[in-house]
Design a protein around this motif. Structure first.
Motif, PDB file in Angstrom:
ATOM      1  N   LYS A  87      15.296   6.910 -11.036  1.00 18.66           N
ATOM      2  CA  LYS A  87      14.720   5.626 -10.668  1.00 18.66           C
ATOM      3  C   LYS A  87      13.296   5.566 -11.182  1.00 18.66           C
ATOM      4  CE  LYS A  87      17.516   5.071  -6.566  1.00 18.66           C
ATOM      5  NZ  LYS A  87      17.531   4.926  -5.105  1.00 18.66           N
ATOM      6  N   SER A  88      12.960   4.446 -11.787  1.00 19.08           N
ATOM      7  CA  SER A  88      11.614   4.309 -12.335  1.00 19.08           C
ATOM      8  C   SER A  88      10.645   3.834 -11.259  1.00 19.08           C
ATOM      9  CB  SER A  88      11.625   3.331 -13.500  1.00 19.08           C
ATOM     10  OG  SER A  88      12.033   2.064 -13.035  1.00 19.08           O
ATOM     11  N   GLY A  89       9.394   4.082 -11.489  1.00 11.27           N
ATOM     12  CA  GLY A  89       8.361   3.645 -10.562  1.00 11.27           C
ATOM     13  C   GLY A  89       7.968   4.739  -9.599  1.00 11.27           C
ATOM     14  N   PRO A  90       6.867   4.511  -8.888  1.00  5.77           N
ATOM     15  CA  PRO A  90       6.410   5.531  -7.931  1.00  5.77           C
ATOM     16  C   PRO A  90       7.319   5.591  -6.717  1.00  5.77           C
ATOM     17  CG  PRO A  90       5.053   3.582  -7.778  1.00  5.77           C
ATOM     18  CD  PRO A  90       5.976   3.367  -8.946  1.00  5.77           C
ATOM     19  N   LYS A  91       7.369   6.740  -6.107  1.00  4.54           N
ATOM     20  CA  LYS A  91       8.175   6.913  -4.905  1.00  4.54           C
ATOM     21  C   LYS A  91       7.488   6.211  -3.743  1.00  4.54           C
ATOM     22  CE  LYS A  91      10.256  11.285  -6.136  1.00  4.54           C
ATOM     23  NZ  LYS A  91      10.488  12.686  -5.742  1.00  4.54           N
ATOM     24  N   LYS A  92       8.309   5.625  -2.898  1.00  2.00           N
ATOM     25  CA  LYS A  92       7.766   4.947  -1.725  1.00  2.00           C
ATOM     26  C   LYS A  92       7.484   5.979  -0.642  1.00  2.00           C
ATOM     27  CE  LYS A  92      10.088   0.597  -2.551  1.00  2.00           C
ATOM     28  NZ  LYS A  92      11.040  -0.398  -2.029  1.00  2.00           N
ATOM     29  N   LYS A  93       6.333   5.836  -0.034  1.00  2.00           N
ATOM     30  CA  LYS A  93       5.965   6.758   1.029  1.00  2.00           C
ATOM     31  C   LYS A  93       6.470   6.224   2.362  1.00  2.00           C
ATOM     32  CE  LYS A  93       1.856   8.446  -1.265  1.00  2.00           C
ATOM     33  NZ  LYS A  93       0.403   8.592  -1.223  1.00  2.00           N
ATOM     34  N   ASN A  94       6.836   7.121   3.208  1.00  3.56           N
ATOM     35  CA  ASN A  94       7.280   6.746   4.546  1.00  3.56           C
ATOM     36  C   ASN A  94       6.052   6.411   5.383  1.00  3.56           C
ATOM     37  OD1 ASN A  94       8.602   6.319   6.877  1.00  3.56           O
ATOM     38  ND2 ASN A  94       9.386   8.397   7.105  1.00  3.56           N
ATOM     39  N   ARG A  95       5.870   5.147   5.683  1.00  2.88           N
ATOM     40  CA  ARG A  95       4.667   4.710   6.389  1.00  2.88           C
ATOM     41  C   ARG A  95       4.921   4.475   7.876  1.00  2.88           C
ATOM     42  NH1 ARG A  95       0.514   3.474   2.798  1.00  2.88           N
ATOM     43  NH2 ARG A  95       1.242   3.372   0.657  1.00  2.88           N
TER      44      ARG A  95
END
Length: 104
Positions: A87-95
């Motif tokens: 998957k492209s793009g930055p990884k989403k952080k668990n907020r």
């Protein structure tokens, strides 16, 4: 029977043949592969075509060489890993807030 030059054969089969495999990449860029027998690189080009060239090489396992099985499985693993698209793009952080429970 007359022999047909390889360049003429390539001009006939280069746009449409049963071994042609088209893969579409990013945007309009596409990659063209070939499933021809004796095409070691699986590239659809005049240089690697076994239909247009007389001198071709093939690799077949022998009956008494079981050591090639490990090499074939290793290549299969590499091909399978390359087919998995990251998957492209930055990884989403668990907020989400993390609750810390303390026992008393």
């Amino acid at each position: 029977m007359a022999t047909v030059p390889g360049q003429l054969i390539w001009e006939i089969v280069k746009k449409n043949n049963c071994f042609l495999v088209k893969e579409f990449g990013n945007g309009t860029a596409g990659v063209v592969f070939s499933k021809e027998p004796n095409n070691l690189y699986n590239l659809h080009s005049n240089k690697h075509s076994s239909l247009a060239n007389k001198k071709t090489v093939t690799i077949q396992p022998g009956k008494d060489q079981p050591d090639l099985k490990k090499a074939a499985l290793a290549r299969l693993c590499v091909v399978n890993k390359s087919l998995n698209v990251a998957k492209s793009g930055p990884k989403k952080k668990n907020r989400q807030a993390v609750k810390i429970l303390s026992r008393k």
